[in-house]
Design a protein around this motif. Sequence first.
Motif, PDB file in Angstrom:
ATOM      1  N   TYR A 134      -9.191  -2.974  -5.101  1.00 49.18           N
ATOM      2  CA  TYR A 134      -9.820  -3.314  -3.574  1.00 49.18           C
ATOM      3  C   TYR A 134     -11.320  -3.897  -3.872  1.00 49.18           C
ATOM      4  O   TYR A 134     -11.860  -3.016  -4.520  1.00 49.18           O
ATOM      5  CB  TYR A 134      -9.505  -2.261  -2.845  1.00 49.18           C
ATOM      6  CG  TYR A 134      -8.275  -1.527  -2.814  1.00 49.18           C
ATOM      7  CD1 TYR A 134      -7.254  -2.314  -2.139  1.00 49.18           C
ATOM      8  CD2 TYR A 134      -7.866  -0.420  -3.052  1.00 49.18           C
ATOM      9  CE1 TYR A 134      -5.801  -1.660  -2.101  1.00 49.18           C
ATOM     10  CE2 TYR A 134      -6.763   0.138  -3.245  1.00 49.18           C
ATOM     11  CZ  TYR A 134      -5.835  -0.442  -2.695  1.00 49.18           C
ATOM     12  OH  TYR A 134      -4.365   0.238  -2.687  1.00 49.18           O
TER      13      TYR A 134
ATOM     14  N   TYR B  19      -2.532  -6.454  -5.917  1.00 46.02           N
ATOM     15  CA  TYR B  19      -1.653  -5.540  -6.157  1.00 46.02           C
ATOM     16  C   TYR B  19      -0.654  -6.028  -7.150  1.00 46.02           C
ATOM     17  O   TYR B  19      -0.257  -7.354  -6.872  1.00 46.02           O
ATOM     18  CB  TYR B  19      -0.704  -5.270  -4.702  1.00 46.02           C
ATOM     19  CG  TYR B  19       0.229  -4.272  -4.958  1.00 46.02           C
ATOM     20  CD1 TYR B  19       0.349  -2.683  -4.947  1.00 46.02           C
ATOM     21  CD2 TYR B  19       1.600  -4.793  -5.029  1.00 46.02           C
ATOM     22  CE1 TYR B  19       1.366  -2.122  -5.159  1.00 46.02           C
ATOM     23  CE2 TYR B  19       2.625  -3.952  -5.140  1.00 46.02           C
ATOM     24  CZ  TYR B  19       2.520  -2.561  -5.190  1.00 46.02           C
ATOM     25  OH  TYR B  19       3.772  -1.760  -5.045  1.00 46.02           O
TER      26      TYR B  19
ATOM     27  N   VAL C 234      -5.398  -0.174   4.292  1.00 47.35           N
ATOM     28  CA  VAL C 234      -5.395   0.432   2.738  1.00 47.35           C
ATOM     29  C   VAL C 234      -6.068   1.797   2.879  1.00 47.35           C
ATOM     30  O   VAL C 234      -5.460   2.570   2.278  1.00 47.35           O
ATOM     31  CB  VAL C 234      -6.588  -0.548   1.790  1.00 47.35           C
ATOM     32  CG1 VAL C 234      -6.659   0.193   0.835  1.00 47.35           C
ATOM     33  CG2 VAL C 234      -6.176  -1.978   1.844  1.00 47.35           C
TER      34      VAL C 234
ATOM     35  N   ASN D 242      -3.658  -1.370  -8.598  1.00 45.14           N
ATOM     36  CA  ASN D 242      -4.396  -1.926  -7.342  1.00 45.14           C
ATOM     37  C   ASN D 242      -5.962  -2.275  -7.856  1.00 45.14           C
ATOM     38  O   ASN D 242      -6.523  -1.719  -8.570  1.00 45.14           O
ATOM     39  CB  ASN D 242      -4.031  -0.777  -6.329  1.00 45.14           C
ATOM     40  CG  ASN D 242      -2.829  -0.313  -6.041  1.00 45.14           C
ATOM     41  OD1 ASN D 242      -2.000  -1.173  -5.290  1.00 45.14           O
ATOM     42  ND2 ASN D 242      -2.199   0.489  -6.757  1.00 45.14           N
TER      43      ASN D 242
ATOM     44  N   PHE E 207      -7.746  -7.585  -1.666  1.00 47.27           N
ATOM     45  CA  PHE E 207      -6.753  -6.565  -1.883  1.00 47.27           C
ATOM     46  C   PHE E 207      -5.960  -7.188  -2.997  1.00 47.27           C
ATOM     47  O   PHE E 207      -5.258  -8.440  -3.160  1.00 47.27           O
ATOM     48  CB  PHE E 207      -5.672  -6.439  -0.703  1.00 47.27           C
ATOM     49  CG  PHE E 207      -4.582  -5.608  -1.171  1.00 47.27           C
ATOM     50  CD1 PHE E 207      -4.361  -4.380  -1.368  1.00 47.27           C
ATOM     51  CD2 PHE E 207      -3.372  -6.358  -1.295  1.00 47.27           C
ATOM     52  CE1 PHE E 207      -3.270  -3.740  -1.497  1.00 47.27           C
ATOM     53  CE2 PHE E 207      -2.044  -5.878  -1.384  1.00 47.27           C
ATOM     54  CZ  PHE E 207      -2.036  -4.510  -1.437  1.00 47.27           C
TER      55      PHE E 207
ATOM     56  N   VAL F 216       0.805  -1.068  -0.014  1.00 54.13           N
ATOM     57  CA  VAL F 216      -0.003   0.000  -0.028  1.00 54.13           C
ATOM     58  C   VAL F 216       1.006   1.287   0.098  1.00 54.13           C
ATOM     59  O   VAL F 216       0.509   2.303  -0.626  1.00 54.13           O
ATOM     60  CB  VAL F 216      -0.953   0.011   1.155  1.00 54.13           C
ATOM     61  CG1 VAL F 216      -1.588   1.418   1.188  1.00 54.13           C
ATOM     62  CG2 VAL F 216      -1.949  -1.009   1.182  1.00 54.13           C
TER      63      VAL F 216
END
Length: 206
Positions: free
Chosen positions: A116, A100, A81, A114, A98, A54
């Motif tokens: 979420y 990434y 986050v 990213n 999450f 993050v």
Amino acid sequence: MNLLKKTATGILVLALVLGACACSKRMSLDKISKVAEECGLEETGDEERLQKDVGAAQDYNEMVYYCSDKPKKAQKIYDIVFNRSNTYPAAEVTTAAFMYSNVINSNGDAVRENAYLFTFKSNKKANEFYEMLVRQMGVLQVVQGKDKYSYTLYLDHVDKYVIEQGMYVEGNTVIVVSGIGYNYNDFSMIDRLCKEMDILSPESAK
């Protein structure tokens, strides 16, 4: 009495059917996991690693995802986050995911993506969170719409970078995607996720 039993049974069956339908939403942890595996992301439960991702403190070629349908762990993901400084609503989150990816593309340039997912305890809380994210876009030119879900898309070419972001809300679930790269076709993870969930990708804002 038999009539009451039959009626009660019918209501129970209807509730189970409706509950099953409610679980088959376009925005789900199953779809996150499917796309993550297709994109070669490594599953992790390491919260320290999550914090580094993050904060963009990891080296390139970092590709991970973390999903949980356990409220305590989901809340932890939300706090890491979005709520590290207690600036976001301390909303109760029931599931979270999450994703990434920070890799070097074929031209030798770094591309970061990213994604979420957060499921809140109520539609109201989900919409409050979504609207707050939209307000933070400020004066940026965005594309917005509403059909079965609401969305806000941002796409821009700044100097040599391409920046994109998408925010979506359906019921009590919010999806947030963002990417920074050099070409419009750099964001394969985001594109695949949007396709799997049948939501507009940020590139639709062209």
